[in-house]
Scaffold this motif. Structure first.
Motif, PDB file in Angstrom:
ATOM      1  N   SER A  73       8.633   0.221   4.595  1.00 39.55           N
ATOM      2  CA  SER A  73       8.092   0.726   3.329  1.00 39.55           C
ATOM      3  C   SER A  73       9.187   0.776   2.277  1.00 39.55           C
ATOM      4  O   SER A  73      10.329   1.143   2.580  1.00 39.55           O
ATOM      5  CB  SER A  73       7.502   2.135   3.543  1.00 39.55           C
ATOM      6  N   VAL A  74       8.818   0.456   1.049  1.00 38.56           N
ATOM      7  CA  VAL A  74       9.771   0.569  -0.059  1.00 38.56           C
ATOM      8  C   VAL A  74      10.115   2.032  -0.323  1.00 38.56           C
ATOM      9  O   VAL A  74      11.146   2.325  -0.940  1.00 38.56           O
ATOM     10  CB  VAL A  74       9.207  -0.089  -1.337  1.00 38.56           C
ATOM     11  N   HIS A  75       9.270   2.935   0.149  1.00 41.63           N
ATOM     12  CA  HIS A  75       9.513   4.363  -0.052  1.00 41.63           C
ATOM     13  C   HIS A  75      10.297   4.987   1.103  1.00 41.63           C
ATOM     14  O   HIS A  75      10.725   6.136   0.992  1.00 41.63           O
ATOM     15  CB  HIS A  75       8.182   5.100  -0.223  1.00 41.63           C
ATOM     16  N   HIS A  76      10.464   4.243   2.196  1.00 40.11           N
ATOM     17  CA  HIS A  76      11.205   4.742   3.361  1.00 40.11           C
ATOM     18  C   HIS A  76      12.114   3.634   3.890  1.00 40.11           C
ATOM     19  O   HIS A  76      11.861   3.061   4.962  1.00 40.11           O
ATOM     20  CB  HIS A  76      10.239   5.218   4.450  1.00 40.11           C
ATOM     21  N   ASP A 107       3.978  -1.121   5.611  1.00 35.71           N
ATOM     22  CA  ASP A 107       3.179   0.087   5.418  1.00 35.71           C
ATOM     23  C   ASP A 107       2.018  -0.134   4.451  1.00 35.71           C
ATOM     24  O   ASP A 107       0.903   0.290   4.699  1.00 35.71           O
ATOM     25  CB  ASP A 107       4.072   1.224   4.923  1.00 35.71           C
ATOM     26  N   GLY A 108       2.293  -0.760   3.315  1.00 40.79           N
ATOM     27  CA  GLY A 108       1.231  -1.039   2.350  1.00 40.79           C
ATOM     28  C   GLY A 108       0.641   0.197   1.714  1.00 40.79           C
ATOM     29  O   GLY A 108      -0.534   0.201   1.335  1.00 40.79           O
ATOM     30  N   LYS A 109       1.445   1.266   1.563  1.00 36.42           N
ATOM     31  CA  LYS A 109       0.946   2.496   0.964  1.00 36.42           C
ATOM     32  C   LYS A 109       1.820   2.916  -0.202  1.00 36.42           C
ATOM     33  O   LYS A 109       3.029   2.683  -0.195  1.00 36.42           O
ATOM     34  CB  LYS A 109       0.913   3.635   1.993  1.00 36.42           C
ATOM     35  N   SER A 110       1.190   3.573  -1.169  1.00 45.86           N
ATOM     36  CA  SER A 110       1.940   4.141  -2.288  1.00 45.86           C
ATOM     37  C   SER A 110       2.708   5.371  -1.812  1.00 45.86           C
ATOM     38  O   SER A 110       2.527   5.837  -0.683  1.00 45.86           O
ATOM     39  CB  SER A 110       0.985   4.519  -3.419  1.00 45.86           C
ATOM     40  N   LYS A 111       3.545   5.909  -2.675  1.00 52.54           N
ATOM     41  CA  LYS A 111       4.379   7.049  -2.282  1.00 52.54           C
ATOM     42  C   LYS A 111       3.539   8.271  -1.933  1.00 52.54           C
ATOM     43  O   LYS A 111       3.897   9.051  -1.040  1.00 52.54           O
ATOM     44  CB  LYS A 111       5.362   7.388  -3.412  1.00 52.54           C
ATOM     45  N   GLN A 118      -1.252  -4.505  -0.324  1.00 51.38           N
ATOM     46  CA  GLN A 118      -0.035  -5.211   0.051  1.00 51.38           C
ATOM     47  C   GLN A 118       1.046  -5.091  -1.030  1.00 51.38           C
ATOM     48  O   GLN A 118       0.761  -5.098  -2.224  1.00 51.38           O
ATOM     49  CB  GLN A 118      -0.338  -6.685   0.305  1.00 51.38           C
ATOM     50  N   ASP A 119       2.293  -4.968  -0.544  1.00 55.35           N
ATOM     51  CA  ASP A 119       3.462  -4.932  -1.419  1.00 55.35           C
ATOM     52  C   ASP A 119       4.408  -6.035  -0.950  1.00 55.35           C
ATOM     53  O   ASP A 119       4.966  -5.960   0.149  1.00 55.35           O
ATOM     54  CB  ASP A 119       4.137  -3.561  -1.340  1.00 55.35           C
ATOM     55  N   GLU A 120       4.590  -7.047  -1.775  1.00 53.19           N
ATOM     56  CA  GLU A 120       5.376  -8.200  -1.351  1.00 53.19           C
ATOM     57  C   GLU A 120       6.824  -7.827  -1.059  1.00 53.19           C
ATOM     58  O   GLU A 120       7.471  -8.439  -0.195  1.00 53.19           O
ATOM     59  CB  GLU A 120       5.316  -9.305  -2.408  1.00 53.19           C
ATOM     60  N   ALA A 121       7.354  -6.816  -1.745  1.00 53.60           N
ATOM     61  CA  ALA A 121       8.738  -6.404  -1.506  1.00 53.60           C
ATOM     62  C   ALA A 121       8.936  -5.948  -0.060  1.00 53.60           C
ATOM     63  O   ALA A 121       9.991  -6.178   0.540  1.00 53.60           O
ATOM     64  CB  ALA A 121       9.123  -5.286  -2.478  1.00 53.60           C
ATOM     65  N   GLU A 122       7.934  -5.303   0.506  1.00 53.03           N
ATOM     66  CA  GLU A 122       8.024  -4.865   1.903  1.00 53.03           C
ATOM     67  C   GLU A 122       8.050  -6.059   2.845  1.00 53.03           C
ATOM     68  O   GLU A 122       8.744  -6.035   3.870  1.00 53.03           O
ATOM     69  CB  GLU A 122       6.850  -3.945   2.237  1.00 53.03           C
TER      70      GLU A 122
END
Length: 742
Positions: A73-76, A107-111, A118-122
């Motif tokens: 995850s971009v948030h974790h 993860d594909g979830k917001s914070k 989907q989040d391509e950065a992940e």
């Protein structure tokens, strides 16, 4: 006149209620779930078959590694960083033949965890981390197999489309493994191991939370069955079959024809199914033994009370038919637990060890392979060659020892638990067998000496010490020389997620709840319309009873007709109408609307609605009914009853005042009346405050649900779901207003 009109309306609704067709709870028709492949032609996807020849010792022994639910995850960022730091070096000294990553790679979830897409950065991060892990492990890239999980499918309209990042960044995608099924045959000198992995995610990936179940189509089940039976007629050597996927069977829906993965696994003599999805927060005992039953009960299709369905000591039933069986082992998650599993097949017997890197860094890992853990054996162990044609093969304790440092000693200890305390009955050093792939340690064992009717009497523990003096111990594992099952029980959370077959349970729970609400609202109305009795609190006090109490409460409810009609109308709305309209796929794609049967995007060629996300929508439907609608209806009836109680008390006080005017001691009577009235009003205020607080809690729960749905599916409560969002708070507010003090 009003009562007759109310009766006629009640009768009409009552008639409609019993004429609404009850959907089948066991068969999912084409209306329940749309299963169409990406080409729309129903063709089976091209499979991927690979063959691996295992060379070098130990002989007739293969081990693999499973990882699951990474949730990068971009948030974790710590999840990916720990994976890079831990997994690569660990794989380098384990040296497995294969590595399976069974879904939820990202993860594909917001914070705030409410928006799921989907989040391509992940995915870019996953690709980079896996490149480093493969490099540090020293393994060939082709040894890695990753699968799509439901998180990897959030908001993906079509496989191969612009939002399908799995096909672009996953290892399977990079290696051009484009099919839904992957088949790997591992050949040893004495047997073949067949590993079959599959992707059972939705054909059109809905956004969460209504993307929770696996959806194997009939085509996919046919393909899995074909791969599992591939070696049945081709190999003279014994074959051990293992399958791996993301979803546990309790969260895998039946196909359109009613077939299930369990049916396919039993039919093809599977040994074990490896999966993820549930995470260790539900428990670490997420294992389940499946067995064919020639006397199937309806309840067995809905739930299984314990990990062992039928502890059987025979491999055939009373009719002489072979009992098919397999184990299902959910492994936990990397997301929170940093879990890894090593699974070994030693001469056809399967054993595994789960590692929790969150607890400690593992520099040495021990996996006992014989005798097998009696908690996870099958009845087929009774016919294993060590108990039949070749008893000498049971003459050794065997354990794989993986270590980053050289091992100087390994000791096997057997404990007897029959006395009050554990007693050591065997302690012997183990010697290493020569092998180029890994270190197998053995020690002599008189297996027959440990025969006992209890499968939990004897326990095995292995200790390994490395060159730096660090000692590592395995857990004490029960074993049975008789091949009996040791007890394996679930706690209530483990039973809920592993023991309940939720796709089969959804409709029975839903319609039982609907019938309960309709019965509560309609049956008393019909009965009271014909009754000539007056049901009041005063009459209830004079003739106490459950039926009289309910009759009094409903009589008070019917005195607020707007609320009663609203309650009946709202329940009918939930059955007959769409609940809300939302953005269920990627941006720019048409919105869908949700009913209790699933999401609808379009009407098919024959004019029928195509429903997506059955039974996944139950995560919205059942909580709303159980935690919002039922409590709200209960509070409405409680408020109406409280108003009636107060009204009857005022009438009784008023009648007492008239009697007091003709009594001799007027002053004393007036004082007592004032005192009683004050006490009653104070009690009434406290009761009403409690009811108001509970009503506020219900509204707050409903508000949180609406907020989560608004974020998840990009909805406006007033535009996209006004009835769903406003009906319950308005009914409660109107009831509170109408039952206030006057």
């Amino acid at each position: 006149m009003k009562s007759r009109t109310g009766f006629l309306i009640s009768f009409a609704i009552f008639f409609l209620y019993f004429t609404i067709p009850l959907p089948s709870c066991l068969a999912n028709s084409s209306e329940n779930q749309s299963h169409t492949d990406i080409n729309g032609n129903g063709n089976i996807n091209t499979n991927n078959r690979e063959n691996i020849q295992v060379k070098g010792g130990p002989d007739d022994l293969v081990w693999v590694v499973q990882l699951s639910d990474l949730h990068f995850s971009v948030h974790h960022p710590e999840r990916a960083q720990d994976f890079r730091d831990i997994v690569g070096p660990t794989l380098s000294f384990i040296n497995p033949s294969l590595v399976f990553i069974t879904g939820d790679l990202t993860d594909g979830k917001s914070k705030d965890l409410l928006t799921m897409k989907q989040d391509e950065a992940e995915w870019v991060e996953y690709q980079n981390v896996m490149h480093d892990v493969i490099k540090r492990s020293g393994l060939n890239k082709s040894a890695f197999y990753d699968l799509r999980g439901n998180h990897d499918n959030f908001g993906v309209p079509v496989v191969g489309g612009p939002f399908d990042f799995f096909s672009k960044y996953s290892l399977n995608g990079q290696l051009k493994r484009s099919g839904k099924v992957n088949s790997i045959t591992v050949q040893t000198s004495k047997r073949k191991l067949l590993f079959v992995g599959f992707d059972s995610t939705m054909s059109s990936g809905l956004r969460g939370p209504t993307n929770l179940f696996g959806h194997p189509t009939d085509e996919l089940l046919t393909e899995i069955s074909s791969e599992l039976s591939l070696l049945d007629s081709q190999s003279a050597q014994p074959v051990t079959k293992i399958s791996f996927g993301h979803f546990p069977l309790s969260f895998s829906a039946a196909s359109n024809s009613g077939k299930t993965l369990k049916d396919i696994f039993l039919k093809n003599s599977l040994s074990a199914y490896l999966c993820g999805h549930l995470h260790t927060r539900f428990g670490k005992n997420l294992k389940r033994h499946h067995e064919s039953s020639h006397y199937p009960l309806y309840s067995n299709r809905l739930f299984q009370l314990n990990a062992h369905l039928i502890p059987s000591e025979n491999t055939v039933n009373s009719n002489g038919e072979t009992i098919e069986e397999f184990w299902e082992w959910e492994m936990g998650d990397w997301r929170k637990s940093r879990a890894m599993r090593i699974l070994a097949v030693d001469r056809g017997l399967i054993s595994f060890v789960d590692i929790d890197f969150k607890l400690r860094a593992e520099k040495t890992v021990i996996l006992p392979t014989f005798p097998p853990d009696s908690r996870f054996t099958t009845t087929s162990f009774q016919n294993h060659n060590c108990r039949a044609s070749d008893p000498s093969s049971c003459g050794t304790v065997r354990a794989l020892v993986f270590s980053a440092s050289p091992i100087v000693s390994v000791v096997a200890t057997v404990y007897d638990s029959s006395p009050e305390k554990l007693v050591v009955v065997m302690e012997t050093p183990m010697t290493k067998l020569a092998g180029s792939r890994g270190d197998l340690y053995v020690a002599p064992l008189n297996f027959k000496a440990f025969e006992d009717p209890s499968p939990e009497r004897f326990f095995l523990q292995i200790q390994a010490t490395d060159i730096m003096g660090r000692s590592t111990y395995t857990e004490r594992r029960p074993f049975s020389a008789n091949g009996l099952h040791a007890k394996l029980s679930w706690n209530w959370r483990e039973f809920i997620v592993m023991g309940c077959q939720w796709d089969a349970l959804y409709y029975p729970i839903l319609w039982s709840l609907y019938y309960l609400m309709f019965s509560i609202l309609l049956i008393p109305k019909v009965i009271l319309s014909f009754s000539k009795m007056q049901y009041t609190y005063k009459n209830f006090k004079a003739n106490k009873g459950f039926v009289n109490g309910l009759a009094w409460i409903f009589a008070e409810l019917y005195k607020v007709p707007v609320v009663w009609y609203s309650m009946v109308g709202y329940v009918l709305y939930l059955v007959l109408c769409p609940w809300f309209s939302g953005q269920i796929l990627a941006e720019g794609i048409e919105r869908g609307y949700m009913t209790y049967r699933g999401w609808v995007l379009k009407i098919n060629k024959v004019g029928k609605l195509e429903f997506l996300g059955f039974p996944d929508v139950m995560v919205v439907v059942l909580p709303h009914l159980f935690f919002v609608v039922l409590p709200a209806f209960t509070m409405i009836m409680a408020l109406a009853a409280e108003k009636g109680l107060f009204h009857d008390h005022l009438l009784s006080v008023s009648s007492k005042k008239k009697d007091d005017h003709v009594s001799e001691n007027k002053e004393s009577a007036l004082k007592n009346n004032c005192k009683n009235r004050t006490e009653f009003i104070m009690r009434r205020q406290w009761i009403r405050k409690i009811l108001l607080v509970i009503s506020l809690v219900i509204c707050w729960k409903h508000f949180k649900n609406c907020r989560a749905l608004t974020k998840a599916y990009e909805m406006n409560p007033v535009i996209h779901y006004p009835v769903y969002s406003l009906a319950v708070p308005l009914m409660l507010a109107y009831t509170i207003y109408k039952t206030r003090s006057t």
